[in-house]
Motif scaffolding. Structure first.
Motif, PDB file in Angstrom:
ATOM      1  N   ARG A 152      -9.070 -35.859 -34.040  1.00 43.31           N
ATOM      2  CA  ARG A 152      -7.414 -35.744 -34.161  1.00 43.31           C
ATOM      3  C   ARG A 152      -7.660 -34.674 -33.084  1.00 43.31           C
ATOM      4  N   PHE A 153      -5.641 -34.087 -33.111  1.00 40.32           N
ATOM      5  CA  PHE A 153      -5.674 -33.636 -32.099  1.00 40.32           C
ATOM      6  C   PHE A 153      -6.396 -32.242 -32.114  1.00 40.32           C
ATOM      7  N   ARG A 154      -7.011 -31.591 -33.339  1.00 39.25           N
ATOM      8  CA  ARG A 154      -7.652 -30.500 -33.475  1.00 39.25           C
ATOM      9  C   ARG A 154      -8.368 -30.593 -32.750  1.00 39.25           C
ATOM     10  N   GLN A 155      -9.027 -31.689 -32.624  1.00 41.50           N
ATOM     11  CA  GLN A 155     -10.502 -31.566 -32.616  1.00 41.50           C
ATOM     12  C   GLN A 155      -9.982 -31.416 -30.377  1.00 41.50           C
ATOM     13  N   VAL A 156      -9.695 -32.326 -29.866  1.00 38.55           N
ATOM     14  CA  VAL A 156      -8.853 -31.639 -28.617  1.00 38.55           C
ATOM     15  C   VAL A 156      -8.210 -30.322 -28.304  1.00 38.55           C
ATOM     16  N   VAL A 157      -7.748 -29.317 -29.326  1.00 39.59           N
ATOM     17  CA  VAL A 157      -8.168 -27.761 -28.889  1.00 39.59           C
ATOM     18  C   VAL A 157      -8.946 -27.321 -28.899  1.00 39.59           C
ATOM     19  N   LYS A 158      -9.728 -28.083 -29.636  1.00 34.46           N
ATOM     20  CA  LYS A 158     -11.310 -27.214 -30.079  1.00 34.46           C
ATOM     21  C   LYS A 158     -12.774 -27.437 -28.556  1.00 34.46           C
ATOM     22  N   LEU A 159     -11.991 -28.872 -28.158  1.00 39.99           N
ATOM     23  CA  LEU A 159     -12.490 -28.559 -26.873  1.00 39.99           C
ATOM     24  C   LEU A 159     -12.116 -28.152 -25.866  1.00 39.99           C
ATOM     25  N   HIS A 160     -11.118 -27.393 -25.827  1.00 38.96           N
ATOM     26  CA  HIS A 160     -10.047 -27.136 -24.917  1.00 38.96           C
ATOM     27  C   HIS A 160     -10.944 -25.801 -24.829  1.00 38.96           C
ATOM     28  N   GLU A 161     -10.833 -25.392 -26.521  1.00 43.26           N
ATOM     29  CA  GLU A 161     -11.706 -23.382 -26.514  1.00 43.26           C
ATOM     30  C   GLU A 161     -12.986 -23.559 -25.901  1.00 43.26           C
ATOM     31  N   GLN A 162     -13.575 -24.782 -26.355  1.00 45.31           N
ATOM     32  CA  GLN A 162     -15.077 -24.856 -25.949  1.00 45.31           C
ATOM     33  C   GLN A 162     -14.869 -24.777 -24.850  1.00 45.31           C
ATOM     34  N   LEU A 163     -14.396 -25.776 -24.003  1.00 44.87           N
ATOM     35  CA  LEU A 163     -14.556 -25.296 -21.904  1.00 44.87           C
ATOM     36  C   LEU A 163     -13.905 -24.185 -21.508  1.00 44.87           C
ATOM     37  N   LEU A 164     -13.175 -23.063 -21.899  1.00 48.67           N
ATOM     38  CA  LEU A 164     -12.345 -21.940 -22.185  1.00 48.67           C
ATOM     39  C   LEU A 164     -13.570 -20.947 -22.182  1.00 48.67           C
ATOM     40  N   GLN A 165     -14.591 -21.419 -22.999  1.00 47.37           N
ATOM     41  CA  GLN A 165     -15.504 -19.975 -23.324  1.00 47.37           C
ATOM     42  C   GLN A 165     -16.890 -20.204 -22.259  1.00 47.37           C
ATOM     43  N   SER A 166     -17.722 -21.111 -22.127  1.00 46.50           N
ATOM     44  CA  SER A 166     -18.028 -21.996 -20.917  1.00 46.50           C
ATOM     45  C   SER A 166     -17.326 -21.541 -19.662  1.00 46.50           C
ATOM     46  N   PHE A 167     -16.725 -20.930 -18.994  1.00 48.00           N
ATOM     47  CA  PHE A 167     -16.369 -20.469 -18.397  1.00 48.00           C
ATOM     48  C   PHE A 167     -16.604 -19.059 -18.100  1.00 48.00           C
ATOM     49  N   GLY A 168     -16.742 -18.547 -19.303  1.00 44.64           N
ATOM     50  CA  GLY A 168     -16.355 -17.093 -19.428  1.00 44.64           C
ATOM     51  C   GLY A 168     -15.094 -16.883 -18.556  1.00 44.64           C
ATOM     52  N   ARG A 169     -15.956 -15.458 -17.926  1.00 48.39           N
ATOM     53  CA  ARG A 169     -14.976 -14.732 -17.531  1.00 48.39           C
ATOM     54  C   ARG A 169     -14.381 -15.066 -16.093  1.00 48.39           C
ATOM     55  N   SER A 170     -15.253 -16.148 -15.875  1.00 44.26           N
ATOM     56  CA  SER A 170     -14.864 -16.562 -14.396  1.00 44.26           C
ATOM     57  C   SER A 170     -13.199 -16.950 -14.314  1.00 44.26           C
ATOM     58  N   SER A 171     -12.871 -17.005 -12.830  1.00 49.60           N
ATOM     59  CA  SER A 171     -11.626 -17.476 -12.949  1.00 49.60           C
ATOM     60  C   SER A 171     -11.094 -19.283 -12.986  1.00 49.60           C
ATOM     61  N   MET A 172     -11.918 -19.244 -13.185  1.00 53.47           N
ATOM     62  CA  MET A 172     -12.007 -20.479 -13.028  1.00 53.47           C
ATOM     63  C   MET A 172     -11.186 -21.829 -14.453  1.00 53.47           C
ATOM     64  N   LYS A 173     -11.236 -20.660 -15.317  1.00 54.63           N
ATOM     65  CA  LYS A 173     -11.300 -21.110 -16.491  1.00 54.63           C
ATOM     66  C   LYS A 173      -8.901 -21.261 -15.896  1.00 54.63           C
ATOM     67  N   ALA A 174      -9.038 -20.360 -14.894  1.00 56.52           N
ATOM     68  CA  ALA A 174      -7.156 -20.071 -15.455  1.00 56.52           C
ATOM     69  C   ALA A 174      -7.040 -21.661 -14.799  1.00 56.52           C
ATOM     70  N   GLY A 175      -7.842 -22.060 -13.947  1.00 56.46           N
ATOM     71  CA  GLY A 175      -7.304 -23.639 -13.731  1.00 56.46           C
ATOM     72  C   GLY A 175      -7.399 -24.950 -14.673  1.00 56.46           C
ATOM     73  N   LEU A 176      -7.807 -24.940 -15.257  1.00 59.88           N
ATOM     74  CA  LEU A 176      -7.656 -26.163 -17.014  1.00 59.88           C
ATOM     75  C   LEU A 176      -6.381 -26.075 -17.090  1.00 59.88           C
ATOM     76  N   PRO A 177      -6.301 -27.268 -17.277  1.00 60.42           N
ATOM     77  CA  PRO A 177      -4.798 -28.148 -17.898  1.00 60.42           C
ATOM     78  C   PRO A 177      -4.725 -27.685 -18.997  1.00 60.42           C
ATOM     79  N   LYS A 178      -3.095 -27.233 -18.978  1.00 63.11           N
ATOM     80  CA  LYS A 178      -2.645 -26.867 -20.379  1.00 63.11           C
ATOM     81  C   LYS A 178      -2.484 -28.049 -21.440  1.00 63.11           C
ATOM     82  N   LEU A 179      -3.244 -27.689 -21.900  1.00 61.11           N
ATOM     83  CA  LEU A 179      -3.018 -28.503 -23.820  1.00 61.11           C
ATOM     84  C   LEU A 179      -1.340 -28.822 -24.029  1.00 61.11           C
ATOM     85  N   PRO A 180      -1.084 -30.683 -24.637  1.00 55.87           N
ATOM     86  CA  PRO A 180       0.048 -30.241 -25.393  1.00 55.87           C
ATOM     87  C   PRO A 180       0.387 -29.096 -26.527  1.00 55.87           C
TER      88      PRO A 180
END
Length: 249
Positions: free
Chosen positions: A66-94
């Protein structure tokens, strides 16, 4: 959730690029690819299920999300980056909502087709940004958690070979496979063998692995020759004497 940083973060270490999310000079070639193959309304409820075809090398397998599972994945990736500036480079969700979805509804075909195209672009960008999927826990779980009950024997073999097991496995003694306990005669349920996709009848030779999952003996004996793991939970199917000896040293 266990926080696991992806390999791109580790490659940069303490010397992160000043430009957040900047790509390395030579862009990595992703090991995995994702194809958004279609969508359909769920049998129950009002949500929509997207079919994704995951490829790694010559192997490929379908997953349904489901799309909500894609959203959850994106949130998990953001969390895994923590305070790293790398999180800013993730592509944007639809976008979750568009003007069309407001006026025509969340199940409007044109809205869903546009979302499927946007999801395709999202995953292509994501796998370029995180090319080493096996070193990123959240992404690997999303792509490799499959419904084995809907996969053929050949597809299961392809998946096992694609995911790998970290090294060569010891050949299992056929006598150990033959010694797997049989399903109790008074068992009332008639489950499906996920290898052959056939019902396990009461009068058939059905064996039980240490994890509790059941298979036709003919099916599981052939499977263990290829990979000594349960098709469902991936735990060890038959304990190896060598492994037990190592564990006691």
């Amino acid at each position: 959730m266990t926080s696991t940083r992806c390999s791109r973060c580790r490659h940069q270490g303490g010397s992160e690029r000043e430009a957040a999310g900047a790509f390395p000079e030579e862009e990595e070639v992703p090991e995995y690819s994702v194809q958004v193959d279609g969508f359909e309304p769920a049998r129950r409820g009002r949500h929509v299920i997207y079919t994704l075809i995951i490829r790694r090398g010559t192997a490929h397998w379908p997953i349904r999300r489901r799309f909500r599972q894609v959203v959850k994945l994106h949130e998990q990736l953001l969390q895994s980056f923590g305070r790293s500036s790398m999180k800013a480079g993730l592509p944007k969700l639809p976008p979750k909502v568009t003007c069309r979805s407001v006026f025509c509804g969340q199940q409007d075909q044109q809205f869903l087709q546009n979302r499927a195209l946007q999801m395709q672009e999202y995953f292509e960008a994501l796998l370029r940004y995180i090319p080493f999927v096996d070193q990123c826990e959240a992404l690997r779980e999303f792509l490799c958690s499959v419904d084995v009950s809907n996969m053929s024997y050949d597809a299961l073999l392809d998946l096992e070979q694609a995911l790998g097991r970290g090294g060569p496995e010891l050949q299992v003694d056929p006598a150990l496979v033959a010694a797997l306990p049989k399903r109790q005669a008074f068992a009332s349920h008639l489950g499906c063998c996920v290898i052959c996709q056939e019902t396990m009848e009461k009068d058939e030779d059905v064996r039980v692995l240490p994890c509790g999952h059941e298979y036709h003996f003919e099916c599981i004996s052939q499977w263990i020759k290829q990979c000594n793991t349960c098709c469902v939970c991936h735990s060890m199917a038959v304990a190896q004497p060598d492994c037990e000896d190592l564990g006691s040293t």
